[in-house]
Structures are given as structure tokens and as C-alpha cells.
Design a protein around this motif. Structure first.
Motif, short mmCIF file in Angstrom:
data_model
loop_
_atom_site.label_atom_id
_atom_site.label_comp_id
_atom_site.label_asym_id
_atom_site.label_seq_id
_atom_site.Cartn_x
_atom_site.Cartn_y
_atom_site.Cartn_z
N ALA A 40 0.80 -1.23 0.00
CA ALA A 40 0.00 0.00 0.00
C ALA A 40 0.83 1.28 0.00
O ALA A 40 0.32 2.34 0.32
N GLY A 41 2.09 1.16 -0.35
CA GLY A 41 2.93 2.35 -0.36
C GLY A 41 3.34 2.82 1.02
O GLY A 41 4.01 3.85 1.17
N THR A 42 2.99 2.05 2.07
CA THR A 42 3.27 2.50 3.43
C THR A 42 4.11 1.51 4.22
O THR A 42 4.65 1.85 5.26
N GLU A 43 4.23 0.27 3.75
CA GLU A 43 4.94 -0.76 4.51
C GLU A 43 5.83 -1.53 3.54
O GLU A 43 5.42 -1.80 2.41
N ARG A 44 7.02 -1.84 4.00
CA ARG A 44 7.92 -2.61 3.14
C ARG A 44 8.63 -3.63 3.99
O ARG A 44 9.35 -3.28 4.93
N VAL A 45 8.39 -4.89 3.72
CA VAL A 45 9.03 -5.96 4.46
C VAL A 45 9.70 -6.89 3.44
O VAL A 45 9.72 -6.59 2.25
N THR A 46 10.26 -7.98 3.94
CA THR A 46 10.86 -8.98 3.05
C THR A 46 10.15 -10.31 3.27
O THR A 46 9.39 -10.48 4.24
N TYR A 47 10.44 -11.26 2.39
CA TYR A 47 9.90 -12.60 2.62
C TYR A 47 10.40 -13.18 3.93
O TYR A 47 9.72 -13.98 4.56
N SER A 264 -7.28 0.25 -0.38
CA SER A 264 -7.79 1.18 -1.39
C SER A 264 -7.76 0.57 -2.79
O SER A 264 -6.77 -0.05 -3.18
N ALA A 265 -8.83 0.78 -3.53
CA ALA A 265 -8.86 0.38 -4.93
C ALA A 265 -8.98 1.61 -5.82
O ALA A 265 -9.39 1.51 -6.97
N LYS A 266 -8.60 2.76 -5.28
CA LYS A 266 -8.68 3.99 -6.09
C LYS A 266 -7.69 3.90 -7.24
O LYS A 266 -6.52 3.53 -7.05
N PRO A 267 -8.12 4.28 -8.44
CA PRO A 267 -7.23 4.19 -9.61
C PRO A 267 -5.89 4.89 -9.39
O PRO A 267 -4.83 4.33 -9.71
N ALA A 268 -5.91 6.09 -8.82
CA ALA A 268 -4.66 6.83 -8.65
C ALA A 268 -3.71 6.09 -7.70
O ALA A 268 -2.50 6.04 -7.91
N HIS A 269 -4.27 5.51 -6.64
CA HIS A 269 -3.47 4.73 -5.69
C HIS A 269 -2.82 3.53 -6.39
O HIS A 269 -1.62 3.27 -6.22
N MET A 274 1.97 1.04 -9.01
CA MET A 274 2.57 0.38 -10.18
C MET A 274 3.78 1.15 -10.65
O MET A 274 4.80 0.56 -11.03
N GLU A 275 3.68 2.46 -10.63
CA GLU A 275 4.81 3.28 -11.07
C GLU A 275 5.97 3.19 -10.09
O GLU A 275 7.11 2.90 -10.46
N SER A 276 5.68 3.44 -8.80
CA SER A 276 6.78 3.58 -7.83
C SER A 276 7.48 2.25 -7.58
O SER A 276 8.67 2.21 -7.32
N GLU A 277 6.74 1.14 -7.64
CA GLU A 277 7.35 -0.16 -7.37
C GLU A 277 7.87 -0.83 -8.64
O GLU A 277 8.38 -1.94 -8.58
N ARG A 278 7.72 -0.15 -9.78
CA ARG A 278 8.16 -0.71 -11.07
C ARG A 278 7.55 -2.11 -11.26
O ARG A 278 8.24 -3.10 -11.57
N VAL A 279 6.22 -2.16 -11.10
CA VAL A 279 5.49 -3.42 -11.23
C VAL A 279 5.62 -3.97 -12.65
O VAL A 279 5.50 -3.22 -13.62
N THR A 280 5.89 -5.26 -12.75
CA THR A 280 6.02 -5.89 -14.07
C THR A 280 4.77 -6.67 -14.46
O THR A 280 4.45 -6.78 -15.63
N VAL A 281 4.10 -7.25 -13.45
CA VAL A 281 2.91 -8.08 -13.71
C VAL A 281 1.80 -7.64 -12.76
O VAL A 281 2.02 -7.61 -11.55
#
Lengths: 546, 546
Positions: A40-47, A264-269, A274-281
Motif C-alpha cells: 500500500a505504499g506505506t509498509e515494506r518488508v521482506t519474505y 484502497s482500490a482507487k485508480p490513482a493509488h 505500479m509506477e513507484s514499485e516498477r510493477v512488471t505483472v
């Protein structure tokens, strides 16, 4: 002939290793501990973090005396704790029951009671949607609240527990979950998901470890979704919607990074992530892709390599919008809750390389080829006889494979299955000589007019190709002369001055004259099911057509 | 705690579909009938043709009264009829025994008799290598000759039959092979392959349908080999060498085109095929890649996306030669006949993106990460205790997984397997914290000098990096003072004037001083095993070192 002594049939001499979700977890620990899970752009953990929490959660489930085989329900968005539940529940041989958070309370109560859920894990922000039903779900012993960004009040009730507190107080399980499974255990139930129940009672599909792992391997197969270590995978499709199409387990098995959108399912979110995490799929239902389509140009989606659409037909015009703006069309997938859910993946193959642009658009509008291990066939609805794979003979689509349901949870005989054990899908389709599947319609959505069939899907695609059309649904209206006639319900783009005559003029070159809708009704929004699909049954009900 | 009623553990409700090679065949018929199989530059058929022949061959096996479960041997090059045998034998529940065509007659006779082969299918051109042994293989009832380009005389003997004639006289089986398998049948033996037997008697590894299909899915997984529909796959590695690394079945399951080199292993022939067929994926042992390295510049290999090397360590210098000339390094795979054979795939991962060029070369020299479903560990050779995954602690590599052997055919207890059912590989390795495997040496190839270990593999890699070196093998020579000392056997490029002192000067900066070989012996060629690997045991024998 000389010697013909009887030879006993013999088994191979291979290790009896079971296919289990425990392997997916422990593989991620051993190989991909460093890979990120961004939420959600607010938390970043690892496996590694996820696995550590999962090992504590396993202990928590024991401490709560949740029996092996019991159903553990989740009522949550796509978030980190939900991922931990995806893992801890099945690797400890309980059954993960993911509940659709958009269900009406009547369905919700039916499903929780039918599943006999022992514990429910619920996002704090979602408490108001389910807690009012708690007293009508007497088998649920514990309600465990998953913290989120909300400050929703938490009722003072002894049944309510707190996820983070429970985990903080538990020792992590230190052993190998994988080693607790025998070969036979790969058949154990691992997950439970109810169909959306647009007709009749919702029915539960009970997945096994084996079916889940094989489906996962299907998601890794190159040329289909092809999840790999270099991918950054974002399941926009909810975790409760048919296992989020296998993306969470698939990403972990592949070692891909995961991006979870949260509540959130807001389009902008979604686009920002997708942009900031460089989503591929990324995977989402067509209505969500539609909601995002207008804002594409404001975001850098250049990392994208695969956009997956399923749940209902992806209009070719929508796919083309993405191909123009992002450089990648939306790849069609056909699936069902009963198929784990992915059955086929669309897109072009080598035989389409020489095709024209228009022909390729048409290929991409089809549902494509079945994943390895999956078989599809079309049969005559009346006789059940298999029909030719000629690309034009329409019949009911039936499917078989190791990740396809053979029955429903706590339901006896069900006419969804054929005598030879295939699933009847209720979809009408053609299959061509290259095994390419093309859905024509749901059997019940087909419109019978003057003894001939009109495909609501094709009619919808034609109408959706008009630039002012945002959403469309075509349904049958009873007609004394023709039996049924098509009526279109259309949502236009804000500010559009389009008229019914404009739309009819637009589609006239595309369809037979007798297919033209008798009426075009403009609406501000179309009704949706809990999973965001267009709900034709609601449309019929609201218009008093049954 | 409230209600703790005992819940029975329950199985999922998924279709009991078995994993079978029959699915691979019939999937290719349904989806990929049009895709080509190109053979030796002289024959071009489709999967439809291969399937049609396979269906006739199934009938032929019945007519020859080959019992279910019986071993059907092949003694053949990578050709179209051999592919048909790969399919027809297992889908009719017989066991495909692929025999190494380079074996000495003593081993050949041992293997055929031990396997109790019922029929042998043999390339016409290979008859002289096996027919002289026929009378010492009394269980073989039929010898079926596969025509090839040769005009090798065919003995007049009632045991000899002709492949094309048999097929011409047989009706094709018209039903579904897949439907003849139950879930339990996925455990049936499908293939048999003997280890090369450099030490002791050759031992047979008995694959099952399940292990073969899962291994296939591993070969399709993106980020590993990732076979897909758009690939053109050329198994240069022989069909008899550990299932040609799964490439034939994998290509068919993926719907990739296949290119089979036929009997010739001449570098120019292989390169011409790669160029003309636009091969994307090829697999070969390092000695074959070495043989082709000098001629790369004369061919257009721009279609290539993946070069697979295995069977023995790929020298980094060789991989770099390809990376420079073709743009693609050779990707390392670690495997064994006992592992179906692919266990790990090398190459860089996302965590290496920021690495320097030299660091990436070092990563590519490692064996990489295990495929999905495969587990690896390193253990102390003495105590059997698992060692840390720290990238530097060396131990014996052990492996487990559903496509790893649990025993050998017609062999009782065998110390190749641990008490917990893992395979001891005889390889020494490290595993790092990302699960990256790096082979150090074969246990028996390690050189013990002055109480310390010298890795023959590292020493060979250092020597091989000299531009004049074509092949190198380092073995231990008994030494009264140091126990053992390294001796290098080297083949230089034609016309090279390199001396031992040149080579020592070249490697001095790369290895510890006490690792420097006591002797460098120049040879015109190094001895090879039947599968084309350097044969250190032959080298030791010929030099009277045991």
C-alpha cells in the motif's frame, strides 16, 4: 512370439515428496528471504519478515486450539498479514477460507456457517461489515483483528483478539513444515473459496495442497503468465477472489517481489504503486482496468511486461487502450473459482506473427490456450457429445485437470460435473484447431431470438468499442414474438452527448441487423457483484426480468 | 477455550487427474499439431506427424506382445523416430530404456541384461556397435532397425524387424492414452537410464510419469530454462544422456519447436542447424560447446536466448567466449541422472544487477538455485550434520525432490541415500544465504595436499582461462610427502607454442602458491566418457593412478 512371461507393472523409484504450500514458504525462506513485499505504499518488508511472522502465527493457531482441518477465515484486503495467513493456515494443515468482503450479510452468514469457520481474521477497517453478524455465526470462537490504517472502533468483546499481540506473545515454530507432510498429505485441503452465487446458494470450492502447487507451477510456465524471479507482481484482484488468481503463491514460488495494494482500490493509488514499485505483472478484473484507463498517461508504467485480465470478458477496446498507452495489451485469462482459477491464457502465439494488426486484436480478444495439465472441450448442450475443434462450432465449455474441482464442499451430487468427471462451466465457447478457446457467452446470458442465438458478449464488445462508452451490459428481455430480444444498458463517459442512435449507427456495420438491441438504456453506473463483475442478475432483478 | 471438537483432517475436492506423459503427447496433438520438428537439416515434420506415428507405434508394441511394464530399449541418435519412442513406450505403460551408444560392449551387455530389455530399437548406422553383442543379450526378443542415412548392412536374422515396415502395417491407436491412467498410475515407471558408471557397476534410475511431468514443469518455469511456445529448442545433448535434460518432453509440453541434430556431432553441422532453424535454446555438455567455440563467428546465432551447459563444470572462460561472440553466456546447470537430471540453474538474479562485470562472471560460474520443488543442502561428510548456508562452508551436496531418485533399479539398499531419503551426490559444494549453489569438486576429485584440500575444478578453471588452452583436467598424483599433488593434463589450441611455464605464469595470480600443479602434461586430446564428459578415471587408469 517367444517369451511372453507376465511382467508386473512397476512404479518408478523416485522420492515420495509431496506437493505442498509448505515448500513454497520454505523455498522463499531459503532462496528469496531478501526479496521485498511492498504494501500500500506505506509498509515494506521482506519474505524473511513474512516467514518469521508466519512461524509465530503457526504457534498462535495451536495456542488457540484451532484443530487440524478446521476452517480459518479471512475477511481482509490484500495486505501483509493476509499473506501470512495465506501461508500459516495451510502449512499447519488448517484450511484457509477467504471471504469476499463485499458480500451482503445474508450471504456472509450463510457462508461462514456453512464453512463452519472456527476463527475469523478481519481487517480492523472491515469490522463494521461483519461484526454485526457475529452473533449469527455461533461456531466462530475467535475474531482476530488485523490492524490497518483505520481507527475503526473495536468492540469490547471477549471473542475479539488482536493479531499483533497474539504474534508478539508466541514463539516461532522452528522446524520444517515441509517435513510434516507425507506424500498422501498433498491431497489435504488447503483452501476454501465460495463461488459468488449469482444463481442459487454460494458453493465452496475446496483446494488441496497438490492442486495449489500445480496451479502455481502453471503460473510460472513461460509463455503463459510466466512469473519469474525478476518480476514485481501486484495482485490488484483481491486475495478473496479465487486465490487472487494464484499470484501470491506464484510470486513466492518464483521469488518475484510482491506489491499488495492494501484496502484502497482507487485508480490513482493503484497506478502510483505500479509506477513507484516498477510493477512488471499486475492482475485485475476488467472493471478495475476500466477505472484506471483514463489516468494512464499520468504515470510511468514502463516496467510493465504483463497485464492480466479475467473474471469476465476483457473488451478489445479496453485492451487496446492499454496497448496504446502502456505498450502492453491486457492479456485475457479464462478461469473460475472451480479452476483455482486459471484455466487458459490468451495472447498471440507464433502462428499469429504474420497476422495483421486487426487479426491480432481479434486473437487477443479470445481466451487462449489451456495451461499445461488443463484440458478443455466443447460439448453439445443437449447430447453432451464432444463437438469439433473447428473454431466455429459453439458448445458448452467443459474443463478437466488436477486443479479443477470435482465437487463442492458439503454438497452431495451436483450436476456441475459430468459422468466422466469434467466440470461443466456454463460458458459457451468455440475451440479452434490450435486449441484456442473463444468464449461466446454464458449459457444463461445467451439471447434466443426467433430461434437463433444472439451473443450478449459480442454485442457488448461492439458497443464498448464506441469511444464514449464506459460500461455496457446486454441482457435478454422476454418478447412475445421473438421469445427474447436484446436490451443494452450503457454508461457513457462524463460529458458525453452520445445518443442511442449514435451507438446503433456505430455498431450497425459490426453485427447482423437482427442483433441490434431493441432498446439502449443509459445509466450512471451498472450493478456489480462482490468481485466487481457486472451483475446481470441484479440488472434483471431490478428490471423485473428473471 | 470453547469448542474443541475433533475435526477430521480432510482432502481437497479436486479432480484426481494423474501427471502423465500421455498428457504431454495429447496436449501437443490438441494445441501444437502444427509446430515443426526439424531433424538433422534433412527432415521436417510436425508434432501431428510425430503423434500419428506414435499412435501406430503403440499398436506395434502391442502386436509384438511387449508386456506392460517391460523395458523397451533405444540405441539411437537424436532423431524423429527416437522421439516417437520417447512417447509411445511410456504412454502405453512400458518403460523407455535409453542406452548410451558410446558404451563399451561389456557395459552394454551388462546394462541390457540387467534391465531385462524386451525389445531394442537401434539406428541402422549404430548396428555395428551393438549387434555383435546380440547373442549375449538373450532376453531381447526383437531388434527393430530405425532407418537413417547410413547404408550399414542389416544382418539377415529373424530377430531383426524394420521400424517403418512395422508402422506401415499397424493401425493407429485412436483413443485417449491419457484416459487410460488413474491417479495412482502417475507413479508408474516411465523411463530407465543407467548412470555412466565411472566407479563400480552402472546403476539404473527408474523415472515415473509423475517425476517426468514435474521435471518438465520445472523446465518451463520462467527464470530457469523457461521453455515457452515461442522457443526453438535443440537438444544437442543426446536423448540417452539423462533424458536429454528434459528438453524433448519440455519442448513438447511448452509447444516449442524442436530441432534434432541426428547422428552427427560435428561443430559445423550443429552451428549450421542453429543458424538455419533460428534456435533459441540449446543444451550441450561443455566439451561440445568447446568444440563449437572456434567457429562461432561464421554463423548467425542471433535468435539464441539461452545456452545450457551441464554434465560437468562450464569453465568461465568458455562461457565468456559465447557471451562475446553470441551475446549470451552459457548458463550453468547442475544435475545428475538421479535428478532427472536438472537440479539447479545458474545465471544472475535481480540481486546481482548492481554487480560489476567480474562479479557477474563469478556468479555465472556457480550452479545457481534449485528449481521449484527441489531442495539442496550441504552436510558434513563425516557427521552428516547440515552445514551453514554461508557461501563458504564446504560439504557434501545432498538433494531431495519429487524428481530425485530414491533408489536404483534392481539394487537393494544403497548408501547413496540418507536415512531421511535424500540423495548423496558425491559433489562438494557451498550454498550461500540466497540459496546459491557452487560446486567445489567431486569428493573423489578433490586433491588432498599437506592436510589441505585443493579443488581440481578451480584449478582447471584458472588454466582454462588461458587463451591457448582448449581442454584441461587436473588430477591428484600420489605423493610421499604431501599425500597428493595436482597434475594438469592440457590440450592446446592448434599451432599454439604455449609452454608449461606460460601456463604457470598465467595462473600464478589466481591461486595459492601451493596449488600450482607439480606437472603440466600436454596431450592432443583428453579421454571422454560415453556422454562426452572428461573421464578423469580413464586418465588415472592410463597413467596407472587409481
Amino acid at each position: 512370439m517367444a517369451d511372453q512371461a507376465h511382467e508386473p507393472v512397476m512404479d518408478g523409484l523416485m522420492q515420495p515428496r509431496p506437493l505442498t504450500i509448505a515448500h513454497i514458504l520454505e523455498r522463499a525462506e531459503r532462496l528469496y528471504a531478501h526479496k521485498p513485499v511492498a504494501v500500500a505504499g506505506t509498509e515494506r518488508v521482506t519474505y524473511a519478515d513474512v516467514a518469521r511472522h508466519t512461524r509465530r502465527l503457526a504457534t498462535v493457531l495451536d495456542r488457540l486450539h484451532v484443530p487440524v482441518g478446521a476452517r480459518v477465515a479471512t475477511f481482509a484486503s490484500n495486505n501483509r498479514r493476509h499473506l501470512e495467513l495465506y501461508l500459516a493456515v495451510p502449512v499447519t494443515k488448517r484450511v484457509l477460507h477467504t471471504i469476499n468482503i463485499r458480500l451482503a450479510s445474508e450471504h456472509l452468514e450463510y457462508i461462514v456457517n456453512h464453512a463452519e469457520d472456527d476463527v475469523v481474521f478481519v481487517d480492523r477497517g472491515l469490522l463494521p461489515r461483519i461484526w454485526p453478524s457475529a452473533d449469527r455465526m455461533p461456531r466462530v470462537r475467535h475474531w482476530v483483528v488485523l490492524p490497518d490504517d483505520s481507527d475503526t472502533p473495536i468492540p469490547a468483546d471477549p471473542r475479539i483478539l488482536h493479531y499483533d499481540e497474539l504474534l508478539a506473545g508466541a514463539e516461532p515454530f522452528a522446524g520444517s513444515f515441509e517435513d510434516t507432510f507425507t506424500l498422501a498429505d498433498e491431497q489435504l485441503a488447503s483452501g476454501l473459496c465460495y463461488t459468488s452465487g449469482t444463481t442459487g446458494r454460494p458453493k465452496g470450492v475446496l483446494y488441496s495442497h497438490r492442486s495449489t502447487v500445480l496451479h502455481c507451477l502453471g503460473a510460472l510456465a513461460a509463455g503463459f503468465i510466466g512469473l519469474g524471479e525478476s518480476d514485481v507482481v501486484m495482485p490488484i484482484v483481491p486475495f478473496f477472489h479465487a486465490n487472487a488468481w494464484g499470484l501470491p503463491y506464484g510470486a513466492m514460488m518464483a521469488g518475484a517481489s510482491l506489491v499488495l495494494p492494501g484496502p484502497s482500490a482507487k485508480p490513482a493509488h493503484l497506478l502510483r504503486l505500479m509506477e513507484s514499485e516498477r510493477v512488471t505483472v499486475a492482475g485485475a478484473v476488467p472493471t478495475v482496468w476500466t477505472s484506471m484507463a483514463d489516468e494512464l498517461s499520468a504515470y510511468d508504467l514502463s516496467a510493465t511486461r504483463f497485464l492480466l485480465g479475467g473474471g469476465s470478458a476483457v473488451p478489445p477496446a479496453l485492451s487496446e487502450t492499454y496497448r496504446t498507452a502502456v505498450g502492453i495489451p491486457i492479456t485475457h485469462s479464462w478461469g473460475m473459482t472451480e479452476v483455482s482459477p486459471v484455466g487458459t491464457i490468451g495472447g498471440t502465439r507464433t502462428q499469429h506473427r504474420a497476422a495483421t494488426e486487426d487479426e491480432q486484436v481479434a486473437v487477443r480478444a479470445a481466451q487462449g490456450q489451456p495451461l499445461p495439465l488443463v484440458n478443455v472441450r466443447v460439448v453439445d448442450v443437449g447430447t453432451g457429445r464432444e463437438l469439433p475443434r473447428d473454431g466455429h462450432t459453439v458448445g458448452e465449455l467443459q474443463v478437466s485437470g488436477p486443479w479443477v474441482a470435482s465437487g463442492y464442499f458439503q454438497v452431495g451430487e451436483d450436476d456441475s460435473f459430468t459422468d466422466d468427471g469434467w466440470l461443466r462451466t456454463g460458458d459457451l465457447a468455440t475451440i479452434d484447431s490450435d486449441g484456442y478457446l473463444r468464449l461466446v457467452d454464458r449459457i444463461k446470458d445467451l439471447i434466443k431470438s426467433g430461434g437463433e442465438w444472439i451473443s450478449s458478449v459480442e454485442l457488448e464488445a461492439a458497443i464498448a468499442s464506441h469511444p464514449d462508452v464506459v460500461e455496457v451490459a446486454v441482457i435478454a428481455r422476454p418478447d412475445p414474438r421473438w421469445t427474447e430480444r436484446p436490451v443494452a444498458y450503457v454508461v457513457l463517459r462524463d460529458g458525453s452527448a452520445g445518443t442511442a442512435e449514435d451507438l446503433l449507427r456505430h455498431i450497425r456495420p459490426m453485427v447482423a441487423k437482427w442483433w441490434l438491441p431493441d432498446d439502449i438504456v443509459f445509466m450512471t453506473a451498472l450493478p456489480k457483484t462482490g468481485t466487481g463483475k457486472l451483475s446481470k442478475s441484479s440488472l434483471r432483478e431490478s428490471l423485473h426480468i428473471s
